[in-house]
Motif scaffolding. Structure first.
Motif, short mmCIF file in Angstrom:
data_model
loop_
_atom_site.label_atom_id
_atom_site.label_comp_id
_atom_site.label_asym_id
_atom_site.label_seq_id
_atom_site.Cartn_x
_atom_site.Cartn_y
_atom_site.Cartn_z
N ALA A 92 -72.75 -11.27 -27.44
CA ALA A 92 -74.21 -11.20 -27.59
C ALA A 92 -74.63 -9.84 -28.16
O ALA A 92 -75.49 -9.77 -29.04
CB ALA A 92 -74.88 -11.44 -26.24
N VAL A 93 -74.02 -8.77 -27.68
CA VAL A 93 -74.35 -7.45 -28.20
C VAL A 93 -74.00 -7.36 -29.68
O VAL A 93 -74.76 -6.79 -30.48
CB VAL A 93 -73.61 -6.36 -27.39
N VAL A 150 -76.14 -3.53 -33.37
CA VAL A 150 -76.65 -2.24 -32.88
C VAL A 150 -76.06 -1.09 -33.70
O VAL A 150 -74.86 -1.02 -33.94
CB VAL A 150 -76.31 -2.07 -31.39
N GLN A 151 -76.95 -0.18 -34.11
CA GLN A 151 -76.57 0.98 -34.90
C GLN A 151 -76.48 2.23 -34.01
O GLN A 151 -77.04 2.26 -32.92
CB GLN A 151 -77.58 1.20 -36.02
N PRO A 152 -75.78 3.28 -34.48
CA PRO A 152 -75.56 4.47 -33.64
C PRO A 152 -76.81 5.11 -33.06
O PRO A 152 -76.78 5.64 -31.95
CB PRO A 152 -74.82 5.43 -34.58
N PHE A 171 -73.30 -1.72 -25.41
CA PHE A 171 -74.41 -1.05 -26.10
C PHE A 171 -74.13 0.44 -26.23
O PHE A 171 -74.32 1.04 -27.30
CB PHE A 171 -75.72 -1.25 -25.33
N ALA A 172 -73.70 1.06 -25.13
CA ALA A 172 -73.44 2.50 -25.14
C ALA A 172 -72.31 2.86 -26.10
O ALA A 172 -72.34 3.92 -26.73
CB ALA A 172 -73.10 2.97 -23.72
N ARG A 173 -71.33 1.98 -26.21
CA ARG A 173 -70.23 2.23 -27.14
C ARG A 173 -70.70 2.22 -28.58
O ARG A 173 -70.18 2.97 -29.42
CB ARG A 173 -69.15 1.15 -26.95
N ARG A 174 -71.72 1.42 -28.88
CA ARG A 174 -72.21 1.30 -30.25
C ARG A 174 -73.33 2.31 -30.55
O ARG A 174 -73.37 2.88 -31.64
CB ARG A 174 -72.72 -0.13 -30.49
N ALA A 175 -74.25 2.48 -29.62
CA ALA A 175 -75.41 3.37 -29.84
C ALA A 175 -75.04 4.78 -29.38
O ALA A 175 -75.62 5.32 -28.42
CB ALA A 175 -76.63 2.85 -29.09
N THR A 176 -74.13 5.39 -30.07
CA THR A 176 -73.56 6.67 -29.64
C THR A 176 -74.56 7.83 -29.72
O THR A 176 -74.39 8.84 -29.03
CB THR A 176 -72.33 7.01 -30.48
N SER A 193 -88.24 -5.16 -12.06
CA SER A 193 -88.30 -6.56 -12.51
C SER A 193 -88.96 -6.63 -13.88
O SER A 193 -89.60 -5.67 -14.32
CB SER A 193 -89.10 -7.40 -11.51
N VAL A 194 -88.81 -7.77 -14.52
CA VAL A 194 -89.39 -7.93 -15.85
C VAL A 194 -90.91 -7.93 -15.80
O VAL A 194 -91.57 -7.67 -16.81
CB VAL A 194 -88.86 -9.23 -16.50
N GLU A 195 -91.50 -8.17 -14.61
CA GLU A 195 -92.96 -8.11 -14.48
C GLU A 195 -93.47 -6.67 -14.38
O GLU A 195 -94.66 -6.44 -14.52
CB GLU A 195 -93.43 -8.86 -13.23
N GLN A 196 -92.57 -5.72 -14.13
CA GLN A 196 -92.97 -4.32 -13.96
C GLN A 196 -92.06 -3.44 -14.80
O GLN A 196 -91.25 -2.68 -14.28
CB GLN A 196 -92.91 -3.92 -12.48
N LEU A 197 -92.20 -3.55 -16.11
CA LEU A 197 -91.32 -2.83 -17.02
C LEU A 197 -91.59 -1.33 -16.94
O LEU A 197 -92.74 -0.90 -17.01
CB LEU A 197 -91.54 -3.32 -18.45
N PRO A 198 -90.54 -0.53 -16.82
CA PRO A 198 -90.73 0.92 -16.82
C PRO A 198 -91.00 1.43 -18.23
O PRO A 198 -90.76 0.73 -19.22
CB PRO A 198 -89.38 1.43 -16.30
N SER A 199 -91.47 2.63 -18.33
CA SER A 199 -91.70 3.24 -19.65
C SER A 199 -90.36 3.53 -20.32
O SER A 199 -89.43 4.02 -19.68
CB SER A 199 -92.49 4.53 -19.49
N VAL A 200 -90.28 3.21 -21.61
CA VAL A 200 -89.07 3.51 -22.38
C VAL A 200 -89.37 4.48 -23.52
O VAL A 200 -88.53 4.71 -24.37
CB VAL A 200 -88.42 2.21 -22.93
N GLY A 201 -90.57 5.03 -23.53
CA GLY A 201 -90.90 6.01 -24.56
C GLY A 201 -91.15 5.37 -25.90
O GLY A 201 -91.97 4.46 -26.03
N ASP A 202 -90.43 5.83 -26.91
CA ASP A 202 -90.61 5.32 -28.27
C ASP A 202 -90.25 3.84 -28.37
O ASP A 202 -89.54 3.30 -27.51
CB ASP A 202 -89.73 6.12 -29.25
N PRO A 203 -90.73 3.17 -29.43
CA PRO A 203 -90.41 1.74 -29.60
C PRO A 203 -88.90 1.48 -29.63
O PRO A 203 -88.10 2.33 -30.03
CB PRO A 203 -91.05 1.40 -30.95
N LEU A 204 -88.54 0.29 -29.22
CA LEU A 204 -87.14 -0.13 -29.15
C LEU A 204 -86.71 -0.81 -30.44
O LEU A 204 -87.53 -1.38 -31.17
CB LEU A 204 -86.94 -1.10 -27.99
N ASP A 205 -85.40 -0.78 -30.68
CA ASP A 205 -84.83 -1.50 -31.82
C ASP A 205 -84.35 -2.90 -31.44
O ASP A 205 -84.37 -3.80 -32.28
CB ASP A 205 -83.65 -0.71 -32.40
#
Length: 221
Positions: free
Chosen positions: A48-49, A54-56, A74-79, A115-127
């Motif tokens: 799935a990953v 996923v880019q570095p 993910f961590a292995r790819r998004a170095t 939970s998915v109903e209470q998403l934490p802040s992730v800062g900048d937009p996600l890829d």
């Protein structure tokens, strides 16, 4: 006696379903390790990953990361990026943090009990965003997907994975599950949908889609 036996069986089934939904305690911890060691589960998550390309420097989020197999990939790819994960099981947060300890210490992986109903802040937009076998547990999944779409940059991508676990699940069960996920994504405003299949028993469906507009707050430069 028959009634008592049936009642006990129903309680056991409810307990096992509850543990699959939200692992807890020693049993939940053991289930997490079992899921992590099962070759088909590892293959499903890594596959799935890979589909998310996923880019570095990517910033990615997994909803319901369980023992943290996909988080590690993910961590292995998004170095040079950031990997975020939420799970509503404290046992799985601890286990995934242990499995990804080096990346957590390096502040490349951020795992949160939520939970998915209470998403934490992730800062900048996600890829990219990933959810494996969890959408079926979400309250109002279309609303949740709309919220997730707002976290994505323009052209950001999402992957929803389903490997049906109901008794007697077949290829047809997987096909129906994939169609349900496509319908939810379409209602939530995602576009460019496509379905990939992994030939396990039962087959795994991954529905991929893109964000046509991104977050209303803008995108990364």
């Amino acid at each position: 006696m028959q009634t008592t036996g049936t009642s006990l069986k129903q309680r056991v089934i409810r307990y096992l379903v509850g543990q699959a939904h939200r692992p807890r305690g020693i049993v939940g911890w053991a289930n997490g390790w079992m899921f992590a060691l099962r070759p088909s589960n590892r293959q499903r998550n890594i596959w799935a990953v890979s589909l998310l390309d996923v880019q570095p420097t990517d910033r990615v989020l997994e909803i319901g990361f369980g023992p943290g197999i996909a988080i590690a990939e993910f961590a292995r790819r998004a170095t040079r990026g950031h990997v975020f994960g939420i799970d509503h099981s404290r046992a799985m947060v601890r286990q995934a943090a242990r499995r990804n300890a080096a990346a957590v210490r390096a502040r490349r992986v951020h795992l949160t009990y939520a939970s998915v109903e209470q998403l934490p802040s992730v800062g900048d937009p996600l890829d990219a965003i990933l959810a494996v076998n969890s959408v079926g547990f979400w309250p109002d999944p279309v609303a949740r997907l709309r919220e997730l779409r707002r976290l994505l940059r323009p052209a950001g991508r999402i992957a929803l994975v389903s490997q049906p676990r109901c008794p007697g699940a077949t290829r047809d069960t997987t096909v129906r599950a994939a169609q349900e996920l496509q319908d939810l994504l379409t209602q939530a405003g995602f576009t460019h949908l496509r379905v990939e299949t992994l030939e396990l028993d039962p087959p795994v469906a991954c529905v991929l889609a893109g964000n046509p507009t991104g977050s209303p707050t803008g995108s990364r430069s």
